[in-house]
Design an enzyme around this catalytic site. Structure first.
Site, PDB file in Angstrom:
ATOM      1  N   ASP A 270       0.768  -1.184   0.158  1.00 36.10           N
ATOM      2  CA  ASP A 270       0.226   0.020   0.026  1.00 36.10           C
ATOM      3  C   ASP A 270       1.084   1.306   0.012  1.00 36.10           C
ATOM      4  O   ASP A 270       2.057   1.239   0.689  1.00 36.10           O
ATOM      5  CB  ASP A 270      -0.931  -0.020   1.244  1.00 36.10           C
ATOM      6  CG  ASP A 270      -1.789   1.230   1.233  1.00 36.10           C
ATOM      7  OD1 ASP A 270      -2.615   1.528   0.380  1.00 36.10           O
ATOM      8  OD2 ASP A 270      -1.704   1.998   2.618  1.00 36.10           O
ATOM      9  N   LYS A 271       0.446   2.116  -0.851  1.00 38.21           N
ATOM     10  CA  LYS A 271       1.579   3.366  -0.975  1.00 38.21           C
ATOM     11  C   LYS A 271       1.362   4.320   0.399  1.00 38.21           C
ATOM     12  O   LYS A 271       2.413   4.442   0.970  1.00 38.21           O
ATOM     13  CB  LYS A 271       1.030   4.113  -2.287  1.00 38.21           C
ATOM     14  CG  LYS A 271       1.789   5.550  -2.394  1.00 38.21           C
ATOM     15  CD  LYS A 271       1.625   6.398  -3.646  1.00 38.21           C
ATOM     16  CE  LYS A 271       0.473   7.400  -3.133  1.00 38.21           C
ATOM     17  NZ  LYS A 271       0.939   8.392  -2.127  1.00 38.21           N
TER      18      LYS A 271
ATOM     19  N   ASP B 194      -6.842  -1.693   4.589  1.00 39.07           N
ATOM     20  CA  ASP B 194      -6.120  -2.801   4.040  1.00 39.07           C
ATOM     21  C   ASP B 194      -6.499  -3.752   4.688  1.00 39.07           C
ATOM     22  O   ASP B 194      -5.986  -5.185   4.443  1.00 39.07           O
ATOM     23  CB  ASP B 194      -4.568  -2.415   4.235  1.00 39.07           C
ATOM     24  CG  ASP B 194      -4.206  -1.083   3.590  1.00 39.07           C
ATOM     25  OD1 ASP B 194      -4.675  -0.797   2.623  1.00 39.07           O
ATOM     26  OD2 ASP B 194      -3.232  -0.413   4.282  1.00 39.07           O
TER      27      ASP B 194
ATOM     28  N   LYS C  95      -9.467  -3.190  -2.621  1.00 36.84           N
ATOM     29  CA  LYS C  95      -7.961  -3.554  -2.643  1.00 36.84           C
ATOM     30  C   LYS C  95      -8.052  -5.070  -2.556  1.00 36.84           C
ATOM     31  O   LYS C  95      -6.944  -5.854  -2.766  1.00 36.84           O
ATOM     32  CB  LYS C  95      -7.221  -3.170  -1.437  1.00 36.84           C
ATOM     33  CG  LYS C  95      -7.175  -1.439  -1.493  1.00 36.84           C
ATOM     34  CD  LYS C  95      -6.332  -0.801  -0.414  1.00 36.84           C
ATOM     35  CE  LYS C  95      -5.886   0.615  -0.562  1.00 36.84           C
ATOM     36  NZ  LYS C  95      -5.144   1.223   0.498  1.00 36.84           N
TER      37      LYS C  95
END
Length: 634
Positions: A385-386, A588, A565
């Site tokens: 995940d950024k 997430d 996601k």
């Protein structure tokens, strides 16, 4: 606040502390009723178990040496003869029997427990080998057979005791790590009373909302946020990172960390079982109690091998008896049953798993589920995940351009106007000015303009700071001198703020989510291990592509909603990739659960994340590389 257009706030990752303990492996792990830490309800007795196995090992070793020296097999192999004396022929039987009764009793009791529960496993198989070896050797000593197994019996017991002592010691070290974590909390804290006076109180009496004083060199008594003062905090005991971390007003601090250089005042937010330290303790305890796939396979293999060995031994006995050689039938049946004893299987797996979990904990890698640690070795794609993982999750000044004045003067103007704003973008501008040691001018008539920016009076000049909407509202256009630079920023997806003074645009600022300095090293290391690196984010594609290009990421999945996601993970898996998902644990969580291995990254109270199998106590993405290497080594 929404006084800056186009700024997307990134949510924090709240603590999820609950995670149910997993069943221990009990006797199946190789201790039976006596040594099993799963069945016995936790870690409390590991030190005592280690001491018991240590004493049994050394005494059994001392008794085994003469058994081996006076064994007929050794004499035949070496052609040597042990010193003779009256009764020398009884050395092996007497000492071997002592080893069997003293050192082997723990395994016999474990095997009996498995037999009574009708769940044959490692202990029953070991016990069967010991009993058969003892019985065959005893009958041989009486002159009824020729199957002298006293050396094998003694060395088998001694080696098994050594393995169990080492395993108990490893588990005891993990227990010691838990005790060391608990010892990090101070017994007392200095709390400000209702009248503002300091009072020393037990940590147990602190409640959320209290304000405590942490002096230089003192430990933070509870999780909270700094309300006054700034200091460098030593968080090495929590994150494994040796460098002190600078903290200021509004920053979160964790119980047990040390203020290295200054006094700070902290408002308590979590105490007792809700603290990050307690969450780490639970993670380590759960990991030590959890069963791994290798361990489960070993248990099932031992159960199967018990039946195979029993049937094979009986078949061997019957076959040789049918051939008319009763002595050979006994000898070969005993040989089959002794050889079937899987002492390596019973030793290596629980020992390596226990040691690897302890090593991981000391490195700031908290293994919640041993299965996750085992699966990391086969991962061939890591999905990061950024925001908050590869980046810091907060804006930082990435570019500035001025026209008519110097860049420093333009930045000082903007920071002076933004100084009273609480918006994260405003804080980034002010921080950039302070990092350049620029002097800020006190501003007056501060006003936030919803959706457009801020305006204030700075040194007698009306200054405005905001996005394109601010220029549009005031009928201003972007100066030609700034156009090439601003265009490049926009192509990269960076939000742009314009600085307006006396109704004219005097400069522009680019603000971007700051990339962690460790991220590039992490990606490079993963590439060296032959692992594909994928980045996922909800940001615009041009923003994601800019970060990906900087970090050399192989693939980008951009403009993804949080709930999608998980689908992205599934898509990678459908392509035949075994995926490790690395995220901060809020949006997430479904993706972490879907991945072959979920890795939660973050420090503080956010370490206890339910959906991940591995938790990195620090925010350094290089920890992912450490997990993979540890998994492969284990």
């Amino acid at each position: 606040m929404d006084d800056h257009a186009g700024h997307d706030e990134h949510g924090g990752h709240g603590a999820q502390a609950g995670h149910g303990a997993q069943a221990g492996h009990g006797a199946q792990a190789g201790h039976g009723a006596q040594g099993g830490h799963g069945a016995q309800g936790g870690q409390g007795a590991q030190g005592g178990h280690a001491a018991v196995f240590r004493r049994k090992f050394w005494l059994s070793l001392a008794l085994t040496v003469p058994v081996v020296l006076y064994s007929h097999m050794l004499m035949q192999l070496t052609g040597s003869t042990a010193p003779g004396f009256p009764g020398a022929h009884l050395v092996a039987p007497v000492f071997g029997t002592a080893v069997f009764l003293y050192g082997g009793r723990v395994f016999l009791a474990g095997g009996w427990a498995e037999a009574r529960s009708r769940r044959p496993g490692m202990m029953l198989l070991i016990s069967m080998g010991l009993v058969v070896a003892f019985g065959g050797s005893l009958v041989t000593t009486l002159g009824l057979l020729d199957v002298d197994l006293w050396p094998e019996l003694s060395t088998l017991v001694t080696i098994m005791l050594l393995g169990h002592w080492l395993e108990m010691r490893a588990l005891g070290q993990a227990e010691g790590a838990l005790a060391a974590l608990a010892a990090l909390l101070p017994d007392e804290g200095e709390r400000f009373g209702a009248n503002g006076e300091l009072e020393t109180v037990p940590v147990a009496e602190l409640v959320p909302g209290d304000v405590v004083l942490v002096r230089p060199g003192g430990r933070v008594p509870a999780d909270g946020r700094i309300v006054e003062g700034a200091a460098e905090l030593d968080e090495s005991m929590i994150t494994g990172e040796s460098a002190p971390v600078p903290k200021g007003p509004g920053d979160r601090v964790v119980a047990g960390t040390v203020s290295a250089d200054s006094s700070i005042r902290v408002r308590v937010e979590a105490v007792g079982e809700d603290t990050a330290l307690a969450g780490i303790q639970r993670l380590i305890a759960d990991a030590q109690a959890s069963r791994s796939r290798a361990q489960a396979l070993a248990d099932r293999a031992a159960a199967l091998l018990f039946y195979v060995a029993t049937v094979s031994g009986l078949a061997t006995f019957v076959a040789w008896w049918a051939l008319g050689d009763l002595n050979a039938a006994f000898v070969r049946a005993v040989t089959v049953l002794v050889i079937a004893c899987p002492h390596a299987l019973g030793l290596a797996i629980p020992l390596v798993i226990s040691i690897s979990t302890s090593v991981a904990a000391r490195a700031g890698i908290l293994v919640k589920d041993r299965l996750a640690l085992e699966r990391m070795r086969i991962v061939d794609a890591v999905l990061f995940d950024k925001t908050g993982t590869l980046t810091k999750g907060r804006h930082a000044l990435s570019g500035l351009a001025a026209t008519g004045i110097s860049e420093d003067d333009m930045l000082a103007l903007a920071a002076s106007a933004e100084a009273e704003s609480e918006h994260p973008v405003a804080k980034a501008v002010v921080e950039a000015a302070r990092n350049r040691s620029l002097e800020l001018t006190p501003a007056g008539s501060f006003r936030a303009i919803t959706g457009r920016g801020v305006e204030a009076s700075v040194g007698g000049a009306e200054v405005g700071v905001g996005g394109p909407a601010l220029l549009q509202e005031r009928g201003l256009s972007e100066p030609a001198e700034l156009a090439p630079v601003v265009s490049a920023w926009k192509q990269r997806g960076a939000p742009v703020l314009y600085v307006v003074r006396h109704g004219a645009v005097v400069g522009a600022l680019a603000l971007e989510d700051e990339t962690r300095p460790e991220s590039r090293a992490s990606v490079d290391e993963l590439h060296r291990l032959g692992i594909r690196v994928v980045m996922i984010t909800g940001d615009a594609r041009q923003v994601a592509e800019a970060v990906a290009a900087e970090l050399r990421v192989d693939e980008v999945v951009a403009e993804v909603l949080p709930e999608d996601k998980e689908r992205a993970v599934a898509d990678l898996q459908r392509r035949g990739l075994r995926v490790a998902m690395v995220g901060d644990g809020v949006n997430d969580a479904p993706a972490l659960a879907r991945a072959d291995v979920g890795v939660a990254i973050g420090a503080g109270t956010d370490v206890a994340i339910e959906s991940a199998g591995v938790v990195l106590a620090s925010s350094d993405p290089r920890g992912v590389v450490g997990v993979i290497r540890l998994s492969r080594a284990s």
